[in-house]
Design an enzyme around this catalytic site. Structure first.
Site, PDB file in Angstrom:
ATOM      1  N   CYS A 112       0.803  -1.240   0.000  1.00 39.26           N
ATOM      2  CA  CYS A 112       0.000   0.000   0.000  1.00 39.26           C
ATOM      3  C   CYS A 112       0.828   1.279   0.000  1.00 39.26           C
ATOM      4  O   CYS A 112       0.303   2.348  -0.304  1.00 39.26           O
ATOM      5  CB  CYS A 112      -0.949   0.006   1.184  1.00 39.26           C
ATOM      6  SG  CYS A 112      -2.038  -1.417   1.192  1.00 39.26           S
ATOM      7  N   HIS A 240      -2.630   7.074   2.441  1.00 36.06           N
ATOM      8  CA  HIS A 240      -3.192   5.838   1.899  1.00 36.06           C
ATOM      9  C   HIS A 240      -4.625   5.678   2.406  1.00 36.06           C
ATOM     10  O   HIS A 240      -4.918   5.921   3.580  1.00 36.06           O
ATOM     11  CB  HIS A 240      -2.327   4.655   2.318  1.00 36.06           C
ATOM     12  CG  HIS A 240      -2.969   3.337   2.055  1.00 36.06           C
ATOM     13  ND1 HIS A 240      -3.529   3.024   0.841  1.00 36.06           N
ATOM     14  CD2 HIS A 240      -3.181   2.254   2.860  1.00 36.06           C
ATOM     15  CE1 HIS A 240      -4.046   1.810   0.908  1.00 36.06           C
ATOM     16  NE2 HIS A 240      -3.853   1.326   2.115  1.00 36.06           N
ATOM     17  N   ASN A 270     -10.295   0.465  -0.399  1.00 33.63           N
ATOM     18  CA  ASN A 270      -8.833   0.448  -0.293  1.00 33.63           C
ATOM     19  C   ASN A 270      -8.262  -0.124  -1.591  1.00 33.63           C
ATOM     20  O   ASN A 270      -8.438  -1.303  -1.875  1.00 33.63           O
ATOM     21  CB  ASN A 270      -8.458  -0.417   0.923  1.00 33.63           C
ATOM     22  CG  ASN A 270      -6.958  -0.526   1.139  1.00 33.63           C
ATOM     23  OD1 ASN A 270      -6.162  -0.249   0.244  1.00 33.63           O
ATOM     24  ND2 ASN A 270      -6.577  -0.945   2.325  1.00 33.63           N
TER      25      ASN A 270
HETATM   26  O1  UT7 Z   1      -4.132  -1.252   3.410  1.00 30.53           O
HETATM   27  C1  UT7 Z   1      -3.340  -2.212   4.027  1.00 30.53           C
HETATM   28  C2  UT7 Z   1      -3.178  -1.910   5.485  1.00 30.53           C
HETATM   29  N1  UT7 Z   1      -4.360  -2.309   6.188  1.00 30.53           N
HETATM   30  C3  UT7 Z   1      -4.980  -1.498   7.035  1.00 30.53           C
HETATM   31  O2  UT7 Z   1      -4.591  -0.375   7.234  1.00 30.53           O
HETATM   32  C4  UT7 Z   1      -6.149  -2.087   7.805  1.00 30.53           C
HETATM   33  C5  UT7 Z   1      -6.190  -1.616   9.222  1.00 30.53           C
HETATM   34  N2  UT7 Z   1      -7.269  -2.230   9.962  1.00 30.53           N
HETATM   35  C6  UT7 Z   1      -8.575  -1.862   9.793  1.00 30.53           C
HETATM   36  O3  UT7 Z   1      -8.884  -0.988   9.008  1.00 30.53           O
HETATM   37  C7  UT7 Z   1      -9.611  -2.544  10.645  1.00 30.53           C
HETATM   38  O4  UT7 Z   1      -8.967  -3.339  11.624  1.00 30.53           O
HETATM   39  C8  UT7 Z   1     -10.586  -3.457   9.831  1.00 30.53           C
HETATM   40  C9  UT7 Z   1     -11.496  -2.587   9.001  1.00 30.53           C
HETATM   41  C10 UT7 Z   1      -9.800  -4.400   8.947  1.00 30.53           C
HETATM   42  C11 UT7 Z   1     -11.465  -4.275  10.781  1.00 30.53           C
HETATM   43  O5  UT7 Z   1     -12.160  -3.418  11.679  1.00 30.53           O
HETATM   44  P1  UT7 Z   1     -12.117  -3.686  13.257  1.00 30.53           P
HETATM   45  O6  UT7 Z   1     -12.920  -2.638  13.880  1.00 30.53           O
HETATM   46  O7  UT7 Z   1     -10.668  -3.776  13.666  1.00 30.53           O
HETATM   47  O8  UT7 Z   1     -12.842  -5.078  13.385  1.00 30.53           O
HETATM   48  P2  UT7 Z   1     -12.284  -6.468  13.980  1.00 30.53           P
HETATM   49  O9  UT7 Z   1     -11.390  -7.132  13.003  1.00 30.53           O
HETATM   50  O10 UT7 Z   1     -11.783  -6.237  15.360  1.00 30.53           O
HETATM   51  O11 UT7 Z   1     -13.612  -7.295  14.077  1.00 30.53           O
HETATM   52  C12 UT7 Z   1     -14.650  -6.933  15.030  1.00 30.53           C
HETATM   53  C13 UT7 Z   1     -15.829  -7.836  14.793  1.00 30.53           C
HETATM   54  C14 UT7 Z   1     -15.469  -9.330  14.773  1.00 30.53           C
HETATM   55  O12 UT7 Z   1     -16.528 -10.038  15.351  1.00 30.53           O
HETATM   56  P3  UT7 Z   1     -16.459 -10.561  16.892  1.00 30.53           P
HETATM   57  O13 UT7 Z   1     -15.253 -11.447  16.945  1.00 30.53           O
HETATM   58  O14 UT7 Z   1     -16.294  -9.318  17.703  1.00 30.53           O
HETATM   59  O15 UT7 Z   1     -17.757 -11.240  17.075  1.00 30.53           O
HETATM   60  C15 UT7 Z   1     -15.435  -9.646  13.303  1.00 30.53           C
HETATM   61  O16 UT7 Z   1     -15.698 -11.008  13.035  1.00 30.53           O
HETATM   62  O17 UT7 Z   1     -16.424  -7.557  13.531  1.00 30.53           O
HETATM   63  C16 UT7 Z   1     -16.533  -8.774  12.787  1.00 30.53           C
HETATM   64  N3  UT7 Z   1     -16.421  -8.452  11.376  1.00 30.53           N
HETATM   65  C17 UT7 Z   1     -17.477  -8.060  10.628  1.00 30.53           C
HETATM   66  N4  UT7 Z   1     -18.775  -7.889  10.939  1.00 30.53           N
HETATM   67  C18 UT7 Z   1     -19.591  -7.479   9.960  1.00 30.53           C
HETATM   68  C19 UT7 Z   1     -15.300  -8.463  10.590  1.00 30.53           C
HETATM   69  N5  UT7 Z   1     -15.626  -8.091   9.342  1.00 30.53           N
HETATM   70  C20 UT7 Z   1     -16.967  -7.841   9.343  1.00 30.53           C
HETATM   71  C21 UT7 Z   1     -17.879  -7.406   8.360  1.00 30.53           C
HETATM   72  N6  UT7 Z   1     -19.164  -7.236   8.712  1.00 30.53           N
HETATM   73  N7  UT7 Z   1     -17.491  -7.152   7.094  1.00 30.53           N
END
Ligand code: UT7
Length: 314
Positions: A112, A240, A270
């Site tokens: 990225c 980014h 993204n």
């Molecule tokens: O570009 C490359 C570099 N990458 C980045 O900069 C990404 C940085 N990270 C992020 O932007 C965020 O961490 C994400 C957008 C990837 C994820 O968001 P988050 O707030 O960190 O969510 P999480 O991974 O902690 O997941 C929270 C909950 C989980 O459920 P439980 O375990 O709490 O029941 C996930 O399973 O949200 C769930 N979840 C979803 N729910 C509905 C994960 N994806 C989804 C989804 N819809 N699409």
């Protein structure tokens, strides 16, 4: 040497748009979750258009806006992490399409942060006298790496390309591309993974989120310092486009109250190495930035690599 400057930008996105509701029909997700956690409303997905097609479209627009012709280009650099073909590389394939004759042509993959790396290497080549005029492109078909049953990734990424024409400055002119601040945390490289012959992207989302929101603002400020600019003087900030919450957190810590902040992630998702030139080109096209404005570009992501520099708006 006096360095180089961006003389024109261009971008291209494939016409097919996927909304959050479209994705909710595929995986267990909601428009509300995607908007509140990532900030995305739509993303563009390529159908029947290759990575080279996307890159060529963006480059053609930048070239047309620059008023230069393909035979005036002597360097083509493409930042991408989604090139399937190893040879010819993407840069050579784009050069052939555009009719660029005998350029130095190479691809860069720092995921990225790729566009800021590519821009720095083009600037360095021009400063060293190894090139005079470059096409610097960020292009991705992230959809090739997506598992459409994995809700944690398939809602995040999109396809697209952005390009810049970069050329040598007049002797004594103020550099239009400032010194790069770049680096990585290679021991944390497994935080974003795209591996194998049929690659699927996966990431430790929370770990990358924490790194981005806690470690990067001082590095972004350092890029300003090296350019001799206080963040308060910035007219634009194009980070980014990974997540709206990351963009806003870094922008707040940066302290650039007069800067227009790129938030193209909302419409485009993204697009990895394409996200910075895509967002920058749109801001210029909409007249939200003016020629000569100081703009901070800052890429970050897989690697965990980062790179940023202050540039003057074309
Ligand atoms: O570009 C490359 C570099 N990458 C980045 O900069 C990404 C940085 N990270 C992020 O932007 C965020 O961490 C994400 C957008 C990837 C994820 O968001 P988050 O707030 O960190 O969510 P999480 O991974 O902690 O997941 C929270 C909950 C989980 O459920 P439980 O375990 O709490 O029941 C996930 O399973 O949200 C769930 N979840 C979803 N729910 C509905 C994960 N994806 C989804 C989804 N819809 N699409």
């Amino acid at each position: 040497m006096s360095g180089s400057r961006i003389v024109a930008l261009g971008h291209y996105q494939p016409p097919k748009v996927l909304t959050n509701d479209d994705l909710a029909a595929l995986v267990d997700t909601t428009d509300e979750w995607i908007r509140s956690r990532v900030g995305i409303r739509t993303r563009h997905i390529a159908e029947g258009e290759s990575l080279v097609d996307l890159a060529t479209e963006a480059a053609q627009k930048a070239l047309a806006r620059s008023g230069r012709t393909a035979d005036e280009i002597d360097l083509v650099v493409v930042a991408t992490c989604t090139a399937i073909e190893r040879s010819p590389n993407t840069a050579a394939a784009v050069a052939a399409r555009l009719g660029v004759r005998s350029p130095a042509a190479y691809d860069i993959n720092t995921v990225c942060s790729g566009f800021s790396y590519a821009l720095a290497t083009a600037d360095h080549a021009i400063r060293a006298g190894a090139a005079r005029r470059a096409l610097v492109i960020g292009a991705e078909r992230m959809s090739d790496t997506l598992d459409w049953t994995d809700r944690s990734t398939c809602v995040i990424f999109g396809d697209g390309a952005g390009a810049a024409v970069v050329e040598a400055q007049e002797e004594g002119a103020e550099p239009g591309i400032g010194p790069v601040v770049w680096g990585s945390e290679p021991e944390r490289g497994d935080a974003v993974v795209i591996t194998g012959w049929d690659p699927v992207i996966s990431q430790q989302g929370q770990a990358v989120f924490r790194w981005a929101t806690t470690q990067l603002a001082p590095l972004a400020r350092q890029a300003c310092e090296r350019a001799g600019i206080d963040p308060s003087e910035l007219k634009g900030f194009v980070p980014h486009q990974a997540n709206l919450r990351i963009i806003d957190a870094i922008a707040k810590k940066l302290g650039a109250p007069d800067a227009v902040v790129a938030r193209d992630v909302v419409d485009s998702g993204n697009t990895s190495a394409a996200s910075i030139p895509l967002a920058f080109s749109k801001l210029v096209e909409r007249g939200e930035l003016s020629p000569g404005d100081p703009v901070l570009l800052f890429g970050f992501g897989g690697g965990l690599a980062y790179a940023g520099q202050v540039v003057r708006c074309p």
